[in-house]
Design an enzyme around this catalytic site. Structure first.
Site, PDB file in Angstrom:
ATOM      1  N   HIS A  47     -19.472  15.718   2.199  1.00 13.64           N
ATOM      2  CA  HIS A  47     -18.708  14.655   2.609  1.00 13.64           C
ATOM      3  C   HIS A  47     -19.303  13.594   3.089  1.00 13.64           C
ATOM      4  O   HIS A  47     -20.530  13.738   3.699  1.00 13.64           O
ATOM      5  CB  HIS A  47     -17.656  14.930   3.562  1.00 13.64           C
ATOM      6  CG  HIS A  47     -16.404  15.918   3.161  1.00 13.64           C
ATOM      7  ND1 HIS A  47     -15.101  15.764   3.752  1.00 13.64           N
ATOM      8  CD2 HIS A  47     -16.400  16.695   2.186  1.00 13.64           C
ATOM      9  CE1 HIS A  47     -14.362  16.808   3.123  1.00 13.64           C
ATOM     10  NE2 HIS A  47     -15.143  17.415   2.259  1.00 13.64           N
ATOM     11  N   GLU A  49     -19.058  11.339   5.340  1.00 18.25           N
ATOM     12  CA  GLU A  49     -19.214  11.348   6.809  1.00 18.25           C
ATOM     13  C   GLU A  49     -20.533  12.204   7.350  1.00 18.25           C
ATOM     14  O   GLU A  49     -21.253  11.874   7.834  1.00 18.25           O
ATOM     15  CB  GLU A  49     -17.718  11.638   7.420  1.00 18.25           C
ATOM     16  CG  GLU A  49     -16.628  10.574   6.947  1.00 18.25           C
ATOM     17  CD  GLU A  49     -15.891  11.338   6.048  1.00 18.25           C
ATOM     18  OE1 GLU A  49     -16.375  11.668   4.988  1.00 18.25           O
ATOM     19  OE2 GLU A  49     -14.753  11.236   6.321  1.00 18.25           O
ATOM     20  N   CYS A  77     -11.476  14.079   7.440  1.00 17.75           N
ATOM     21  CA  CYS A  77     -10.624  15.358   7.498  1.00 17.75           C
ATOM     22  C   CYS A  77     -11.018  16.224   8.901  1.00 17.75           C
ATOM     23  O   CYS A  77     -11.865  15.620   9.529  1.00 17.75           O
ATOM     24  CB  CYS A  77     -11.241  16.056   6.367  1.00 17.75           C
ATOM     25  SG  CYS A  77     -12.715  16.874   6.464  1.00 17.75           S
ATOM     26  N   CYS A  80     -14.957  16.726   9.147  1.00 19.88           N
ATOM     27  CA  CYS A  80     -15.667  15.546   9.566  1.00 19.88           C
ATOM     28  C   CYS A  80     -14.992  15.044  10.956  1.00 19.88           C
ATOM     29  O   CYS A  80     -16.123  14.504  11.702  1.00 19.88           O
ATOM     30  CB  CYS A  80     -15.263  14.468   8.379  1.00 19.88           C
ATOM     31  SG  CYS A  80     -16.252  14.977   6.770  1.00 19.88           S
TER      32      CYS A  80
END
Length: 148
Positions: A47, A49, A77, A80
């Site tokens: 991801h 992030e 999410c 993260c």
């Protein structure tokens, strides 16, 4: 947020879900920026992030990312948001809410859970129309490709 949107555009061009992230210090200097890379790396943790957090920690030579702000085009999410907590990032600014997985207030909220030892401020909706348009266009194109 504009730089995060640029990283998201790069992600889409590479066949990734268009999410971009930028971490800045309290002097507004960019510490790190990243785009989603799950498909290209075959990594479920790819991801934007998480990638930006790793890069920022390396740039600072410290896992504590205090006095920073994370800008991201999609609400983080649970994974993260957990990483944001662990990195001690004090502020997150996101563009589009994620009704299926957002954990900064939509599906759940790890940003201010009373039992956790760290909290972070959240600002939502910055450049939301642009981020939403990127996501909608990406998934419309993906659905169209699957139909052919």
């Amino acid at each position: 947020m504009r730089r995060a949107l640029q990283r998201a555009e790069e992600a889409a061009a590479a066949g990734e879900v268009p999410v971009g992230a930028v971490i800045v210090g309290n002097d507004d200097a960019i510490l790190a920026e990243a785009k989603n890379a799950r498909q290209s790396t075959h990594d479920p943790c790819g991801h934007a992030e998480l990638l930006a957090i790793r890069l920022a920690a390396q740039a600072r030579a410290d896992w504590r990312l205090e006095r920073t702000t994370l800008y991201v085009t999609l609400e983080p999410c649970a994974m993260c948001a957990g990483a944001i907590l662990l990195a001690r990032i004090p502020r997150v600014v996101y563009a589009a809410a994620d009704p299926k997985g957002g954990f900064c207030g939509t599906v759940g909220d790890l940003s201010s859970h009373p039992r956790l030892n760290h909290r972070f401020a959240v600002t939502a909706g910055i450049c939301e129309p642009e981020a939403s348009a990127q996501l909608k266009a990406f998934f419309a194109e993906l659905r169209a490709k699957r139909r052919t």
